[in-house]
Write a protein that holds these residues in place. Sequence first.
Motif, PDB file in Angstrom:
ATOM      1  N   ARG A   1      77.871  14.164  59.614  1.00 15.60           N
ATOM      2  CA  ARG A   1      77.678  12.482  59.756  1.00 15.60           C
ATOM      3  C   ARG A   1      76.096  12.521  59.873  1.00 15.60           C
ATOM      4  NH1 ARG A   1      81.747  12.981  63.843  1.00 15.60           N
ATOM      5  NH2 ARG A   1      79.979  13.302  65.475  1.00 15.60           N
ATOM      6  N   ARG A   2      75.286  13.297  60.079  1.00 17.55           N
ATOM      7  CA  ARG A   2      73.812  13.350  60.155  1.00 17.55           C
ATOM      8  C   ARG A   2      73.563  13.584  58.808  1.00 17.55           C
ATOM      9  NH1 ARG A   2      71.280  16.558  64.890  1.00 17.55           N
ATOM     10  NH2 ARG A   2      69.321  15.634  64.412  1.00 17.55           N
ATOM     11  N   LEU A   3      74.240  14.068  57.892  1.00 12.87           N
ATOM     12  CA  LEU A   3      73.721  14.194  56.322  1.00 12.87           C
ATOM     13  C   LEU A   3      73.822  13.002  55.606  1.00 12.87           C
ATOM     14  CD1 LEU A   3      75.125  17.933  55.428  1.00 12.87           C
ATOM     15  CD2 LEU A   3      72.529  16.982  55.838  1.00 12.87           C
ATOM     16  N   THR A   4      75.183  12.333  56.016  1.00 15.38           N
ATOM     17  CA  THR A   4      75.433  11.117  55.549  1.00 15.38           C
ATOM     18  C   THR A   4      74.607   9.764  55.887  1.00 15.38           C
ATOM     19  OG1 THR A   4      77.282  10.847  56.750  1.00 15.38           O
ATOM     20  CG2 THR A   4      77.592  11.940  54.640  1.00 15.38           C
ATOM     21  N   ALA A   5      73.967   9.790  57.288  1.00 13.25           N
ATOM     22  CA  ALA A   5      73.757   8.830  57.986  1.00 13.25           C
ATOM     23  C   ALA A   5      72.124   8.687  57.869  1.00 13.25           C
ATOM     24  CB  ALA A   5      73.852   8.728  59.566  1.00 13.25           C
ATOM     25  N   SER A   6      71.556   7.469  58.012  1.00 14.95           N
ATOM     26  CA  SER A   6      70.126   7.457  57.877  1.00 14.95           C
ATOM     27  C   SER A   6      69.363   8.095  58.994  1.00 14.95           C
ATOM     28  CB  SER A   6      69.727   5.962  57.961  1.00 14.95           C
ATOM     29  OG  SER A   6      68.061   5.816  57.947  1.00 14.95           O
ATOM     30  N   ALA A   7      68.606   9.159  58.777  1.00  9.26           N
ATOM     31  CA  ALA A   7      67.997   9.836  59.764  1.00  9.26           C
ATOM     32  C   ALA A   7      66.688   9.010  60.288  1.00  9.26           C
ATOM     33  CB  ALA A   7      67.757  11.219  59.496  1.00  9.26           C
ATOM     34  N   GLY A   8      66.249   8.209  59.522  1.00 10.25           N
ATOM     35  CA  GLY A   8      64.797   7.581  60.149  1.00 10.25           C
ATOM     36  C   GLY A   8      65.046   6.786  61.231  1.00 10.25           C
ATOM     37  N   GLN A   9      66.075   6.240  61.367  1.00  7.49           N
ATOM     38  CA  GLN A   9      66.216   5.330  62.544  1.00  7.49           C
ATOM     39  C   GLN A   9      66.436   6.210  63.874  1.00  7.49           C
ATOM     40  OE1 GLN A   9      69.575   2.436  62.373  1.00  7.49           O
ATOM     41  NE2 GLN A   9      69.005   1.653  64.190  1.00  7.49           N
ATOM     42  N   GLU A  10      67.294   7.249  63.764  1.00 11.55           N
ATOM     43  CA  GLU A  10      67.334   8.044  64.729  1.00 11.55           C
ATOM     44  C   GLU A  10      66.172   8.670  65.079  1.00 11.55           C
ATOM     45  OE1 GLU A  10      69.977  12.204  65.902  1.00 11.55           O
ATOM     46  OE2 GLU A  10      70.268  11.015  64.005  1.00 11.55           O
ATOM     47  N   VAL A  11      65.263   9.200  64.223  1.00  8.98           N
ATOM     48  CA  VAL A  11      63.950   9.730  64.663  1.00  8.98           C
ATOM     49  C   VAL A  11      63.211   8.695  65.356  1.00  8.98           C
ATOM     50  CG1 VAL A  11      61.951  10.799  63.577  1.00  8.98           C
ATOM     51  CG2 VAL A  11      64.297  11.601  62.567  1.00  8.98           C
ATOM     52  N   ALA A  12      62.997   7.613  64.853  1.00  9.05           N
ATOM     53  CA  ALA A  12      62.268   6.653  65.498  1.00  9.05           C
ATOM     54  C   ALA A  12      62.594   6.364  66.741  1.00  9.05           C
ATOM     55  CB  ALA A  12      62.460   5.300  64.695  1.00  9.05           C
ATOM     56  N   GLU A  13      63.965   6.302  67.286  1.00  8.82           N
ATOM     57  CA  GLU A  13      64.682   6.158  68.584  1.00  8.82           C
ATOM     58  C   GLU A  13      64.182   7.230  69.363  1.00  8.82           C
ATOM     59  OE1 GLU A  13      66.670   4.418  71.883  1.00  8.82           O
ATOM     60  OE2 GLU A  13      65.545   3.785  70.152  1.00  8.82           O
ATOM     61  N   GLN A  14      64.227   8.284  69.033  1.00  8.63           N
ATOM     62  CA  GLN A  14      63.748   9.731  69.738  1.00  8.63           C
ATOM     63  C   GLN A  14      62.316   9.631  69.946  1.00  8.63           C
ATOM     64  OE1 GLN A  14      65.386  12.783  67.324  1.00  8.63           O
ATOM     65  NE2 GLN A  14      67.350  12.671  67.995  1.00  8.63           N
ATOM     66  N   THR A  15      61.417   9.291  68.954  1.00  9.38           N
ATOM     67  CA  THR A  15      59.912   9.294  69.122  1.00  9.38           C
ATOM     68  C   THR A  15      59.704   8.226  70.293  1.00  9.38           C
ATOM     69  OG1 THR A  15      59.693   9.793  66.907  1.00  9.38           O
ATOM     70  CG2 THR A  15      57.622   8.929  68.038  1.00  9.38           C
ATOM     71  N   ARG A  16      60.443   7.069  70.254  1.00  7.79           N
ATOM     72  CA  ARG A  16      60.183   6.027  71.322  1.00  7.79           C
ATOM     73  C   ARG A  16      60.777   6.475  72.688  1.00  7.79           C
ATOM     74  NH1 ARG A  16      62.485   2.337  74.472  1.00  7.79           N
ATOM     75  NH2 ARG A  16      64.749   3.166  73.739  1.00  7.79           N
ATOM     76  N   LEU A  17      61.572   7.221  72.889  1.00  3.18           N
ATOM     77  CA  LEU A  17      61.925   7.706  74.378  1.00  3.18           C
ATOM     78  C   LEU A  17      61.074   8.881  74.540  1.00  3.18           C
ATOM     79  CD1 LEU A  17      66.024   7.995  73.704  1.00  3.18           C
ATOM     80  CD2 LEU A  17      64.663   6.113  74.976  1.00  3.18           C
ATOM     81  N   ALA A  18      60.855   9.746  73.750  1.00  4.45           N
ATOM     82  CA  ALA A  18      59.832  10.574  74.014  1.00  4.45           C
ATOM     83  C   ALA A  18      58.410  10.111  74.652  1.00  4.45           C
ATOM     84  CB  ALA A  18      59.452  11.549  72.867  1.00  4.45           C
ATOM     85  N   GLN A  19      58.105   9.188  74.269  1.00 10.76           N
ATOM     86  CA  GLN A  19      56.712   8.533  74.490  1.00 10.76           C
ATOM     87  C   GLN A  19      56.964   7.773  75.784  1.00 10.76           C
ATOM     88  OE1 GLN A  19      56.041   5.631  71.140  1.00 10.76           O
ATOM     89  NE2 GLN A  19      54.911   7.307  70.174  1.00 10.76           N
ATOM     90  N   GLU A  20      58.081   7.283  76.098  1.00  5.21           N
ATOM     91  CA  GLU A  20      58.535   6.722  77.519  1.00  5.21           C
ATOM     92  C   GLU A  20      58.288   7.795  78.380  1.00  5.21           C
ATOM     93  OE1 GLU A  20      58.848   3.725  78.415  1.00  5.21           O
ATOM     94  OE2 GLU A  20      58.964   2.500  76.754  1.00  5.21           O
ATOM     95  N   VAL A  21      58.926   8.891  78.317  1.00  4.43           N
ATOM     96  CA  VAL A  21      58.981  10.207  79.206  1.00  4.43           C
ATOM     97  C   VAL A  21      57.556  10.645  79.315  1.00  4.43           C
ATOM     98  CG1 VAL A  21      59.787  12.089  79.598  1.00  4.43           C
ATOM     99  CG2 VAL A  21      61.234  10.671  78.483  1.00  4.43           C
TER     100      VAL A  21
END
Length: 377
Positions: free
Chosen positions: A106-126
């Motif tokens: 599923r990760r190969l067929t889905a857009s990875a950009g949105q997932e990376v952006a969300e992970q980056t945002r959460l990491a900055q909060e932590v």
Amino acid sequence: MTGGGDWQHDVLKQLTDATDGADASPEASSPPARRPEAPADQAAPAHRPALGSRPAPAARPSAPDPHLPAPPTPQSLPTIDPRLTIALGRPHHGDSLAHRAGRSLRRLTASAGQEVAEQTRLAQEVQQPVTTGRVVAVTSIRGGVGKSTVAALLGRTFNHYRHDPVLTLEADAALGTLPVRMGAETVRWACADLARIVTPAMQLTDVTGYLVPVADGGWLLPASQGRVGAPLDVRTYRTVTLALRRYFAVTVVDCETLPGEVARTAMDTAHARVVVAPMTAEGIHGTRQVLDWLGQLPHAALATTVVALSANAPDTTLDPKTAAAHLREPGVPVVLLPYDRHLAQGGPIHTAMLSQVTRDATVRLAAEVMQRAVRVR
């Protein structure tokens, strides 16, 4: 990490200078029974590191009386009986092999950009900088719902993402499971031991000598050695947390269950709170009562509270959306922690063995907690 001065750099430099070339094993780092100054083989810095420019507001314990005998050094004891360690078996992965393969596809067929952006945002909060140590209290309405597991997951997450000292502190009953979940093989010094000897003159390197180093980084202070004895009292809890928060950017406290006195004190005095709710109708009902109680506290405790909705079984009949909506009604965010085979197995938590969904949910929970903890001045 920026903001709040360079105390992070000073603290980490002190710790690095003091531990270079030393044996990293817990037994080798165990201090003598009373050590108000840094040991001879550690380089003491010219000043004492602190999280901010102001000392903790509460009175600190006085230095030990030199005319009194030193308290006995506790014996180092295993967290799990060696005869039982062979029964643990190999740890299971949180996801089955088929689930992992499907997720990769599923990760190969889905857009990875949105997932990376969300992970980056959460990491900055932590990773938000703090100027004084933040205390996060974790509790629940009853035992066996994953309270210590959530505390361990939060401690490991803060250790992974932050670049400043993090402490996971057990304030549970005498037979708590936090040391096992954190992967500690042995424990020696407990909260009551440290409360008797901690002084304002201690350096970070003095304090960490009484703590258990965690494999993934950070430190652990257990409530006991796993023996039935006197429970942790409110005075000991206050002494330890007020003395240690000046050394650690984040302290995650695994409290006893409510309505215990230590849990009530911890929830009342923490900068952020996590209430672990089981995915059952009675669990949701009881947790809502806790939220109503927090809403009556005079310092807006509800605004700095997060609910971790824990699924301890693979099949639950309660609708998660309905349960979360009932708990969100007072304005509290709810983070769903799904069933994880690795966590359900018990024993030490291996971060690499957690399911991806569990890891994502834990980072989201840590981000929600940190966002609220920094609001408190």
